[in-house]
Motif scaffolding. Structure first.
Motif, PDB file in Angstrom:
ATOM      1  N   TRP A  74       0.850  -1.195   0.000  1.00  0.00           N
ATOM      2  CA  TRP A  74       0.000   0.000   0.000  1.00  0.00           C
ATOM      3  C   TRP A  74       0.885   1.244   0.000  1.00  0.00           C
ATOM      4  CZ3 TRP A  74      -4.786   0.671  -1.329  1.00  0.00           C
ATOM      5  CH2 TRP A  74      -5.464   1.852  -0.986  1.00  0.00           C
ATOM      6  N   ASN A  75       1.290   1.657  -1.188  1.00  0.00           N
ATOM      7  CA  ASN A  75       2.176   2.793  -1.363  1.00  0.00           C
ATOM      8  C   ASN A  75       1.347   4.039  -1.634  1.00  0.00           C
ATOM      9  OD1 ASN A  75       3.913   4.768  -2.593  1.00  0.00           O
ATOM     10  ND2 ASN A  75       5.419   3.154  -2.939  1.00  0.00           N
ATOM     11  N   THR A  76       1.460   5.035  -0.764  1.00  0.00           N
ATOM     12  CA  THR A  76       0.632   6.243  -0.895  1.00  0.00           C
ATOM     13  C   THR A  76       1.378   7.409  -1.539  1.00  0.00           C
ATOM     14  OG1 THR A  76       1.206   6.967   1.346  1.00  0.00           O
ATOM     15  CG2 THR A  76      -0.754   5.587   1.101  1.00  0.00           C
ATOM     16  N   THR A  77       2.567   7.138  -2.094  1.00  0.00           N
ATOM     17  CA  THR A  77       3.355   8.225  -2.682  1.00  0.00           C
ATOM     18  C   THR A  77       3.599   8.052  -4.178  1.00  0.00           C
ATOM     19  OG1 THR A  77       5.429   7.097  -2.098  1.00  0.00           O
ATOM     20  CG2 THR A  77       4.536   8.679  -0.499  1.00  0.00           C
ATOM     21  N   GLN A  78       3.646   6.814  -4.667  1.00  0.00           N
ATOM     22  CA  GLN A  78       3.926   6.573  -6.082  1.00  0.00           C
ATOM     23  C   GLN A  78       2.631   6.324  -6.850  1.00  0.00           C
ATOM     24  OE1 GLN A  78       7.054   3.405  -5.296  1.00  0.00           O
ATOM     25  NE2 GLN A  78       7.990   4.458  -7.038  1.00  0.00           N
ATOM     26  N   ALA A  79       2.521   6.935  -8.029  1.00  0.00           N
ATOM     27  CA  ALA A  79       1.306   6.788  -8.825  1.00  0.00           C
ATOM     28  C   ALA A  79       1.124   5.351  -9.298  1.00  0.00           C
ATOM     29  CB  ALA A  79       1.341   7.732 -10.022  1.00  0.00           C
ATOM     30  N   ARG A 112     -16.055  11.090 -11.262  1.00  0.00           N
ATOM     31  CA  ARG A 112     -16.537  10.072 -10.332  1.00  0.00           C
ATOM     32  C   ARG A 112     -15.662   8.818 -10.367  1.00  0.00           C
ATOM     33  NH1 ARG A 112     -21.770  11.448  -8.818  1.00  0.00           N
ATOM     34  NH2 ARG A 112     -22.555  13.262  -9.941  1.00  0.00           N
ATOM     35  N   SER A 113     -15.664   8.093  -9.253  1.00  0.00           N
ATOM     36  CA  SER A 113     -14.908   6.842  -9.171  1.00  0.00           C
ATOM     37  C   SER A 113     -15.553   5.787 -10.070  1.00  0.00           C
ATOM     38  CB  SER A 113     -14.866   6.344  -7.728  1.00  0.00           C
ATOM     39  OG  SER A 113     -14.136   5.133  -7.639  1.00  0.00           O
ATOM     40  N   ALA A 114     -14.737   5.112 -10.873  1.00  0.00           N
ATOM     41  CA  ALA A 114     -15.258   4.138 -11.833  1.00  0.00           C
ATOM     42  C   ALA A 114     -15.844   2.906 -11.153  1.00  0.00           C
ATOM     43  CB  ALA A 114     -14.153   3.720 -12.801  1.00  0.00           C
ATOM     44  N   TRP A 115     -15.247   2.476 -10.062  1.00  0.00           N
ATOM     45  CA  TRP A 115     -15.774   1.370  -9.253  1.00  0.00           C
ATOM     46  C   TRP A 115     -15.581   1.735  -7.790  1.00  0.00           C
ATOM     47  CZ3 TRP A 115     -12.361  -0.107 -13.354  1.00  0.00           C
ATOM     48  CH2 TRP A 115     -12.983  -0.805 -14.399  1.00  0.00           C
ATOM     49  N   SER A 116     -16.175   0.961  -6.927  1.00  0.00           N
ATOM     50  CA  SER A 116     -15.903   1.131  -5.499  1.00  0.00           C
ATOM     51  C   SER A 116     -14.449   0.756  -5.249  1.00  0.00           C
ATOM     52  CB  SER A 116     -16.826   0.246  -4.665  1.00  0.00           C
ATOM     53  OG  SER A 116     -18.176   0.629  -4.840  1.00  0.00           O
ATOM     54  N   GLY A 117     -13.888   1.327  -4.201  1.00  0.00           N
ATOM     55  CA  GLY A 117     -12.493   1.018  -3.901  1.00  0.00           C
ATOM     56  C   GLY A 117     -11.952   1.891  -2.791  1.00  0.00           C
ATOM     57  N   LYS A 118     -10.630   1.994  -2.739  1.00  0.00           N
ATOM     58  CA  LYS A 118      -9.953   2.754  -1.688  1.00  0.00           C
ATOM     59  C   LYS A 118      -8.928   3.683  -2.321  1.00  0.00           C
ATOM     60  CE  LYS A 118      -7.681   2.057   2.791  1.00  0.00           C
ATOM     61  NZ  LYS A 118      -7.167   1.026   3.739  1.00  0.00           N
ATOM     62  N   VAL A 119      -8.942   4.933  -1.905  1.00  0.00           N
ATOM     63  CA  VAL A 119      -8.038   5.942  -2.461  1.00  0.00           C
ATOM     64  C   VAL A 119      -6.616   5.661  -1.972  1.00  0.00           C
ATOM     65  CG1 VAL A 119      -7.505   8.390  -2.607  1.00  0.00           C
ATOM     66  CG2 VAL A 119      -9.898   7.638  -2.532  1.00  0.00           C
ATOM     67  N   ARG A 120      -5.697   5.497  -2.922  1.00  0.00           N
ATOM     68  CA  ARG A 120      -4.307   5.195  -2.546  1.00  0.00           C
ATOM     69  C   ARG A 120      -3.399   6.416  -2.629  1.00  0.00           C
ATOM     70  NH1 ARG A 120       0.260   3.590  -5.032  1.00  0.00           N
ATOM     71  NH2 ARG A 120      -0.677   3.264  -7.090  1.00  0.00           N
ATOM     72  N   VAL A 121      -3.617   7.276  -3.622  1.00  0.00           N
ATOM     73  CA  VAL A 121      -2.758   8.456  -3.795  1.00  0.00           C
ATOM     74  C   VAL A 121      -3.614   9.683  -4.084  1.00  0.00           C
ATOM     75  CG1 VAL A 121      -0.880   9.502  -5.128  1.00  0.00           C
ATOM     76  CG2 VAL A 121      -0.872   7.035  -4.722  1.00  0.00           C
ATOM     77  N   VAL A 122      -3.278  10.792  -3.429  1.00  0.00           N
ATOM     78  CA  VAL A 122      -3.855  12.107  -3.748  1.00  0.00           C
ATOM     79  C   VAL A 122      -2.678  13.080  -3.753  1.00  0.00           C
ATOM     80  CG1 VAL A 122      -5.436  13.944  -3.055  1.00  0.00           C
ATOM     81  CG2 VAL A 122      -6.052  11.553  -2.631  1.00  0.00           C
ATOM     82  N   LYS A 123      -2.234  13.475  -4.947  1.00  0.00           N
ATOM     83  CA  LYS A 123      -1.013  14.288  -5.020  1.00  0.00           C
ATOM     84  C   LYS A 123      -1.105  15.319  -6.145  1.00  0.00           C
ATOM     85  CE  LYS A 123       3.069  12.818  -4.296  1.00  0.00           C
ATOM     86  NZ  LYS A 123       4.391  12.157  -4.483  1.00  0.00           N
TER      87      LYS A 123
END
Length: 323
Positions: free
Chosen positions: A68-73, A125-136
């Motif tokens: 779960w890398n929150t820094t790399q795209a 909008r989000s294409a499917w349900s899921g979890k946000v990994r990166v916001v940069k």
């Protein structure tokens, strides 16, 4: 006399039997109560275990594990040679039907997504349900962007946003607003850069999404390393860039789409306001002045509508609004 004594004994026995019934029932209930509580506890544990098992056995869990890398795209992982991806329970990221740039080779480099025409402030909008990994923010590339990981094994990337509406580790539902369309980063006009990636590998979104018809291409997509290249080329032919200029509202915003009920009130208003608006697809060597002359409008009008300078360098394939 003997008869009377027998009658009294029978009456006493009957009385004992009558009083014993509720006592026995109460005893049964008392004994059953802890059993019920244990069963409820077992049910809860069973449900939790089932959910945990489903999550563990989901494609995303098998592909990424605990990574779960929150820094790399798009950190690179081990890409399977063959996998079937569930495309159901989706939402189109935008009701726009216009693909302005295809996946693949472009200007001497690889364009790893689709560019979809949107305007600053349009809901993404989000294409499917899921979890946000990166916001940069990536000044030299994506601009303001978001990466969402989905249980089906894919990650979707939404680039050049004007605003991000979610945070890292946030759970999102399919169709939930996650950002607003924009023109940030390496971009000369407002649009959505949309990517679909599998363990870091960029897959052609046209294999899965048909923006022109506002639908997915099928219930599932099966990635096969041996046949991918040919399938990607065919998907681009079928679902890629459309038109060659002079776009109308019917192309830009899909007024009839499979998930139109989910489109926000703001976007519905935007759809209605597109009546009469026209667009020009930029060709190699064209300038703002040349386009203005060709379309019969002023340079100032094109600059104002697209938030650009009259001397801006225009990229072939992008779209400008001219009225």
């Amino acid at each position: 006399m003997v008869l009377m004594k027998c009658f009294k004994k029978l009456a006493v026995l009957a009385l004992f039997a009558i009083t014993a019934v509720p006592m026995s029932a109460q005893d049964l209930l008392a004994r059953q109560a802890p059993v019920d509580r244990r069963m409820r506890a077992l049910d809860t544990v069973a449900v939790r275990q089932l959910i945990a098992k489903e999550e563990k056995e989901s494609p995303a869990a098998m592909l990424y594990g605990d990574s779960w890398n929150t820094t790399q795209a798009h950190p690179q992982g081990e890409v399977p040679n063959h996998i079937t991806i569930n495309l159901r329970h989706f939402c189109m990221p935008t009701p726009s039907r216009v693909v302005t740039s295809n996946f693949g080779a472009r200007w001497g480099r690889t364009h790893k997504g689709l560019d979809i025409k949107v305007y600053i402030g349009d809901t993404i909008r989000s294409a499917w349900s899921g979890k946000v990994r990166v916001v940069k923010y990536d000044a030299g590339g994506y601009g303001k962007y978001i990466v969402v990981r989905h249980p089906n094994g894919l990650e979707t990337i939404y680039g050049h946003l004007s605003k991000q509406l979610v945070e890292v580790d946030q759970e999102v539902r399919a169709g939930e607003p996650i950002g607003l369309g924009g023109n940030t980063g390496r971009s000369t006009g407002s649009h959505l850069h949309f990517e679909t990636r599998l363990c870091g590998l960029a897959l052609n979104p046209a294999l899965m999404f048909d923006f022109r018809n506002q639908d997915v291409t099928a219930d599932t997509y099966t990635y096969d390393a041996d046949t991918y290249a040919d399938e990607s080329a065919e998907a681009t032919r079928l679902h890629g860039k459309v038109g060659n200029g002079g776009y109308t509202k019917e192309l830009v915003m899909g007024t009839v789409s499979r998930n139109i009920e989910e489109v926000s009130e703001m976007n519905q208003t935007a759809v209605r306001n597109y009546e009469g608006i026209r667009y020009h697809k930029i060709h190699s060597g064209e300038t703002v002045a040349a386009i203005a002359e060709k379309r019969g409008v002023s340079v100032e009008q094109i600059c104002r509508l697209n938030h650009i300078d009259k001397n801006a360098t225009l990229k072939p394939g992008n779209i400008l609004r001219y009225n």
